[in-house]
Write a protein that holds these residues in place. Structure first.
Motif, PDB file in Angstrom:
ATOM      1  N   LEU A  12       0.887  -1.164   0.000  1.00 59.61           N
ATOM      2  CA  LEU A  12       0.000   0.000   0.000  1.00 59.61           C
ATOM      3  C   LEU A  12       0.925   1.212   0.000  1.00 59.61           C
ATOM      4  CD1 LEU A  12      -2.488  -1.359   2.665  1.00 59.61           C
ATOM      5  CD2 LEU A  12      -2.812  -1.300   0.176  1.00 59.61           C
ATOM      6  N   GLY A  13       0.939   1.919  -1.114  1.00 62.26           N
ATOM      7  CA  GLY A  13       2.010   2.888  -1.344  1.00 62.26           C
ATOM      8  C   GLY A  13       1.567   4.343  -1.239  1.00 62.26           C
ATOM      9  N   GLY A  14       2.313   5.188  -1.967  1.00 66.25           N
ATOM     10  CA  GLY A  14       2.064   6.628  -1.923  1.00 66.25           C
ATOM     11  C   GLY A  14       3.169   7.370  -1.189  1.00 66.25           C
ATOM     12  N   THR A  15       4.242   6.650  -0.865  1.00 66.08           N
ATOM     13  CA  THR A  15       5.373   7.272  -0.144  1.00 66.08           C
ATOM     14  C   THR A  15       6.680   6.841  -0.815  1.00 66.08           C
ATOM     15  OG1 THR A  15       5.506   5.317   1.275  1.00 66.08           O
ATOM     16  CG2 THR A  15       4.216   7.177   2.108  1.00 66.08           C
ATOM     17  N   ALA A  38      -3.652   5.361  -4.201  1.00 65.54           N
ATOM     18  CA  ALA A  38      -5.035   5.818  -4.027  1.00 65.54           C
ATOM     19  C   ALA A  38      -5.618   6.357  -5.334  1.00 65.54           C
ATOM     20  CB  ALA A  38      -5.098   6.875  -2.936  1.00 65.54           C
ATOM     21  N   GLY A  54      -6.543   3.255  -7.174  1.00 70.92           N
ATOM     22  CA  GLY A  54      -7.908   3.534  -6.720  1.00 70.92           C
ATOM     23  C   GLY A  54      -8.249   2.755  -5.473  1.00 70.92           C
ATOM     24  N   GLY A  55      -9.250   3.260  -4.738  1.00 71.50           N
ATOM     25  CA  GLY A  55      -9.670   2.624  -3.489  1.00 71.50           C
ATOM     26  C   GLY A  55     -10.167   1.201  -3.739  1.00 71.50           C
ATOM     27  N   PHE A  56     -10.165   0.414  -2.662  1.00 69.42           N
ATOM     28  CA  PHE A  56     -10.619  -0.979  -2.752  1.00 69.42           C
ATOM     29  C   PHE A  56     -12.102  -1.100  -2.432  1.00 69.42           C
ATOM     30  CE2 PHE A  56      -6.108  -1.195  -1.718  1.00 69.42           C
ATOM     31  CZ  PHE A  56      -5.651  -2.169  -2.582  1.00 69.42           C
ATOM     32  N   GLY A  58     -13.289   0.090   0.943  1.00 68.79           N
ATOM     33  CA  GLY A  58     -13.311  -0.219   2.373  1.00 68.79           C
ATOM     34  C   GLY A  58     -12.584  -1.513   2.709  1.00 68.79           C
ATOM     35  N   THR A  78       1.765   3.325   3.479  1.00 71.36           N
ATOM     36  CA  THR A  78       1.100   4.607   3.228  1.00 71.36           C
ATOM     37  C   THR A  78       1.684   5.683   4.151  1.00 71.36           C
ATOM     38  OG1 THR A  78      -0.653   4.002   4.780  1.00 71.36           O
ATOM     39  CG2 THR A  78      -1.089   3.611   2.444  1.00 71.36           C
ATOM     40  N   HIS A  79       1.368   6.912   3.818  1.00 68.75           N
ATOM     41  CA  HIS A  79       1.859   8.068   4.579  1.00 68.75           C
ATOM     42  C   HIS A  79       1.382   7.983   6.038  1.00 68.75           C
ATOM     43  CE1 HIS A  79       2.107  12.323   5.751  1.00 68.75           C
ATOM     44  NE2 HIS A  79       3.112  12.378   4.885  1.00 68.75           N
ATOM     45  N   PHE A  81      -0.084   9.919   7.794  1.00 67.04           N
ATOM     46  CA  PHE A  81      -1.409  10.517   8.027  1.00 67.04           C
ATOM     47  C   PHE A  81      -2.519   9.803   7.248  1.00 67.04           C
ATOM     48  CE2 PHE A  81       1.224  13.490  10.075  1.00 67.04           C
ATOM     49  CZ  PHE A  81       0.425  14.119  11.011  1.00 67.04           C
ATOM     50  N   THR A  84      -6.799   5.936   7.602  1.00 64.91           N
ATOM     51  CA  THR A  84      -7.992   5.156   7.243  1.00 64.91           C
ATOM     52  C   THR A  84      -7.571   3.900   6.494  1.00 64.91           C
ATOM     53  OG1 THR A  84      -9.236   7.203   7.060  1.00 64.91           O
ATOM     54  CG2 THR A  84     -10.219   5.260   6.054  1.00 64.91           C
ATOM     55  N   MET A  85      -6.669   4.094   5.514  1.00 63.30           N
ATOM     56  CA  MET A  85      -6.194   2.934   4.745  1.00 63.30           C
ATOM     57  C   MET A  85      -5.499   1.940   5.677  1.00 63.30           C
ATOM     58  SD  MET A  85      -6.112   1.830   1.567  1.00 63.30           S
ATOM     59  CE  MET A  85      -6.398   0.177   2.090  1.00 63.30           C
ATOM     60  N   HIS A  88      -8.085  -0.079   7.534  1.00 62.32           N
ATOM     61  CA  HIS A  88      -8.715  -1.078   6.663  1.00 62.32           C
ATOM     62  C   HIS A  88      -7.777  -2.265   6.435  1.00 62.32           C
ATOM     63  CE1 HIS A  88     -11.568   2.133   4.740  1.00 62.32           C
ATOM     64  NE2 HIS A  88     -11.832   1.885   5.997  1.00 62.32           N
TER      65      HIS A  88
HETATM   66  P1  NAP Z   1      -6.616   7.673   3.843  1.00 56.11           P
HETATM   67  O1  NAP Z   1      -7.421   8.806   4.404  1.00 56.11           O
HETATM   68  O2  NAP Z   1      -5.990   6.740   4.774  1.00 56.11           O
HETATM   69  O3  NAP Z   1      -7.487   6.815   2.826  1.00 56.11           O
HETATM   70  C1  NAP Z   1      -8.759   7.199   2.321  1.00 56.11           C
HETATM   71  C2  NAP Z   1      -9.179   6.170   1.306  1.00 56.11           C
HETATM   72  O4  NAP Z   1      -8.370   6.267   0.128  1.00 56.11           O
HETATM   73  C3  NAP Z   1      -8.999   4.735   1.781  1.00 56.11           C
HETATM   74  O5  NAP Z   1     -10.096   4.323   2.585  1.00 56.11           O
HETATM   75  C4  NAP Z   1      -8.888   3.991   0.467  1.00 56.11           C
HETATM   76  O6  NAP Z   1     -10.153   3.869  -0.162  1.00 56.11           O
HETATM   77  C5  NAP Z   1      -8.106   4.971  -0.379  1.00 56.11           C
HETATM   78  N1  NAP Z   1      -6.659   4.729  -0.322  1.00 56.11           N
HETATM   79  C6  NAP Z   1      -5.730   5.351   0.459  1.00 56.11           C
HETATM   80  N2  NAP Z   1      -4.507   4.906   0.190  1.00 56.11           N
HETATM   81  C7  NAP Z   1      -4.654   3.961  -0.764  1.00 56.11           C
HETATM   82  C8  NAP Z   1      -3.748   3.116  -1.451  1.00 56.11           C
HETATM   83  N3  NAP Z   1      -2.426   3.183  -1.229  1.00 56.11           N
HETATM   84  N4  NAP Z   1      -4.251   2.246  -2.374  1.00 56.11           N
HETATM   85  C9  NAP Z   1      -5.586   2.198  -2.613  1.00 56.11           C
HETATM   86  N5  NAP Z   1      -6.495   2.978  -2.004  1.00 56.11           N
HETATM   87  C10 NAP Z   1      -6.026   3.843  -1.092  1.00 56.11           C
HETATM   88  O7  NAP Z   1      -5.497   8.255   2.867  1.00 56.11           O
HETATM   89  P2  NAP Z   1      -5.170   9.782   2.428  1.00 56.11           P
HETATM   90  O8  NAP Z   1      -4.626  10.506   3.594  1.00 56.11           O
HETATM   91  O9  NAP Z   1      -6.354  10.301   1.673  1.00 56.11           O
HETATM   92  O10 NAP Z   1      -3.962   9.515   1.422  1.00 56.11           O
HETATM   93  C11 NAP Z   1      -4.185   8.925   0.138  1.00 56.11           C
HETATM   94  C12 NAP Z   1      -2.859   8.415  -0.388  1.00 56.11           C
HETATM   95  O11 NAP Z   1      -1.930   9.494  -0.481  1.00 56.11           O
HETATM   96  C13 NAP Z   1      -2.227   7.361   0.519  1.00 56.11           C
HETATM   97  O12 NAP Z   1      -1.885   6.247  -0.276  1.00 56.11           O
HETATM   98  C14 NAP Z   1      -0.996   8.024   1.105  1.00 56.11           C
HETATM   99  O13 NAP Z   1       0.097   7.142   1.215  1.00 56.11           O
HETATM  100  C15 NAP Z   1      -0.710   9.158   0.134  1.00 56.11           C
HETATM  101  N6  NAP Z   1      -0.217  10.364   0.849  1.00 56.11           N
HETATM  102  C16 NAP Z   1      -0.961  10.891   1.853  1.00 56.11           C
HETATM  103  C17 NAP Z   1      -0.479  12.006   2.531  1.00 56.11           C
HETATM  104  C18 NAP Z   1      -1.250  12.598   3.675  1.00 56.11           C
HETATM  105  O14 NAP Z   1      -0.762  13.572   4.271  1.00 56.11           O
HETATM  106  N7  NAP Z   1      -2.412  12.082   4.035  1.00 56.11           N
HETATM  107  C19 NAP Z   1       0.752  12.570   2.156  1.00 56.11           C
HETATM  108  C20 NAP Z   1       1.475  11.988   1.110  1.00 56.11           C
HETATM  109  C21 NAP Z   1       0.979  10.877   0.451  1.00 56.11           C
HETATM  110  P3  NAP Z   1     -11.064   2.571   0.002  1.00 56.11           P
HETATM  111  O15 NAP Z   1     -11.659   2.654   1.375  1.00 56.11           O
HETATM  112  O16 NAP Z   1     -12.056   2.684  -1.100  1.00 56.11           O
HETATM  113  O17 NAP Z   1     -10.170   1.364  -0.147  1.00 56.11           O
END
Ligand code: NAP
Length: 262
Positions: A12-15, A38, A54-56, A58, A78-79, A81, A84-85, A88
């Motif tokens: 589960l990436g994004g970092t 995401a 894309g999201g899964f 939940g 994941t990051h 912050f 939620t991910m 899950h």
């Molecule tokens: P989040 O609040 O934990 O997640 C919200 C929803 O987005 C999750 O329930 C899931 O949807 C979907 N999601 C999140 N990460 C996913 C992934 N890696 N693969 C597939 N679906 C994902 O996350 P967020 O804070 O919105 O961040 C979204 C993404 O950006 C993350 O992957 C994170 O690593 C990256 N990011 C976040 C930040 C930050 O400050 N929050 C900073 C840099 C990068 P479903 O429930 O439909 O599965």
């Protein structure tokens, strides 16, 4: 003789840690490495190995994906912050008994001479800015986190985001700066001086790419309003890729030993 099929690893990436782990694993023929993003960034960097986006849907959607793809182990990179991910992932992996590791860079902690106001949400940060009497503030946040600050109509904000907020909240006084780290110390010093910044608001992301602003704030003698990381389920945790690789070797070895490997 029939060859064993590769074990599927879901990251589960994004970092940057997620990308580095995919890079380290992708060359191993015994593994199929899938990174999940995401899907919010229009043209994301492609990870080594496979990409899904894309999201899964939940925790249940993630559980269905893990079962359908016969995922052997999950690494939540994941990051800090993106809690939620993380929640899950903990739920879905527990349901299916799939090994799960949290890969997370350590949080920053205040160095001697740094003045931090630690808050647990952005409304707490607004309150802290009021208490501090801040007038010219660098907001170093995500573009979706800005709106609580627009209520401070006597504060000038320098809003630094990776991409344009849409819409930009109705700040009384603000300038938008689109920029992406890593940020160097000299640049951060110059930015704070040029705009007469008297306080920084940011979140405790950890890592080196955006840490220079903390030293620049200390040198300037200004406070930092720091949002603490959200709580996460208690899980095995690695703070770097080497530790994650070690955990994965052990997790896959244990599965093979118990006869549960795919
Ligand atoms: P989040 O609040 O934990 O997640 C919200 C929803 O987005 C999750 O329930 C899931 O949807 C979907 N999601 C999140 N990460 C996913 C992934 N890696 N693969 C597939 N679906 C994902 O996350 P967020 O804070 O919105 O961040 C979204 C993404 O950006 C993350 O992957 C994170 O690593 C990256 N990011 C976040 C930040 C930050 O400050 N929050 C900073 C840099 C990068 P479903 O429930 O439909 O599965």
């Amino acid at each position: 003789m029939r060859r064993a099929s590769p074990a599927t690893i879901l990251i589960l990436g994004g970092t940057s840690e997620g990308y580095a782990l995919a890079e380290a694993l992708a060359e191993q023929p015994s593994l199929r490495v899938v990174t999940s993003l995401a899907g919010r960034t229009p043209k994301p960097r492609r990870p080594a190995g496979e990409l899904r986006s894309g999201g899964f849907g939940g925790a249940d959607g993630l559980a269905a994906y893990l079962a359908g793809e016969r995922v052997a182990a999950v690494i939540d990179a994941t990051h800090p912050f993106a809690a939620t991910m993380g929640g899950h992932a903990a739920q879905a992996c527990a349901q299916l008994d799939v090994p799960l590791l949290r890969l997370e860079r350590p949080a920053w902690s205040p160095e001697p001479g740094e003045r931090w106001e630690q808050v647990s949400d952005w409304y707490g940060a607004v309150f802290a800015l009021r208490m501090l009497g801040a007038r010219r503030v660098l907001l170093a946040l995500g573009r979706q986190e800005l709106s609580p600050f627009a209520m401070l109509d006597d504060v000038w904000f320098l809003v630094r985001c990776v991409s344009r907020p849409d819409p930009l909240p109705a700040f009384a006084h603000a300038q938008l700066l689109l920029d992406r780290g890593p940020f160097e110390l000299d640049g951060e010093r110059a930015l704070l001086a040029r705009h007469g910044i008297d306080c920084i608001v940011c979140k405790n992301s950890g890592g080196t790419a955006s840490a220079a602003k903390l030293q620049a704030a200390r040198e300037r003698g200004i406070p930092v309003v720091m949002r603490e990381r959200p709580p996460r389920p208690a899980l095995p945790t690695a703070s770097d890729v080497a530790a994650a690789l070690q955990w994965l070797r052990e997790a896959l070895g244990a599965r093979a030993g118990s006869g549960n490997a795919d």
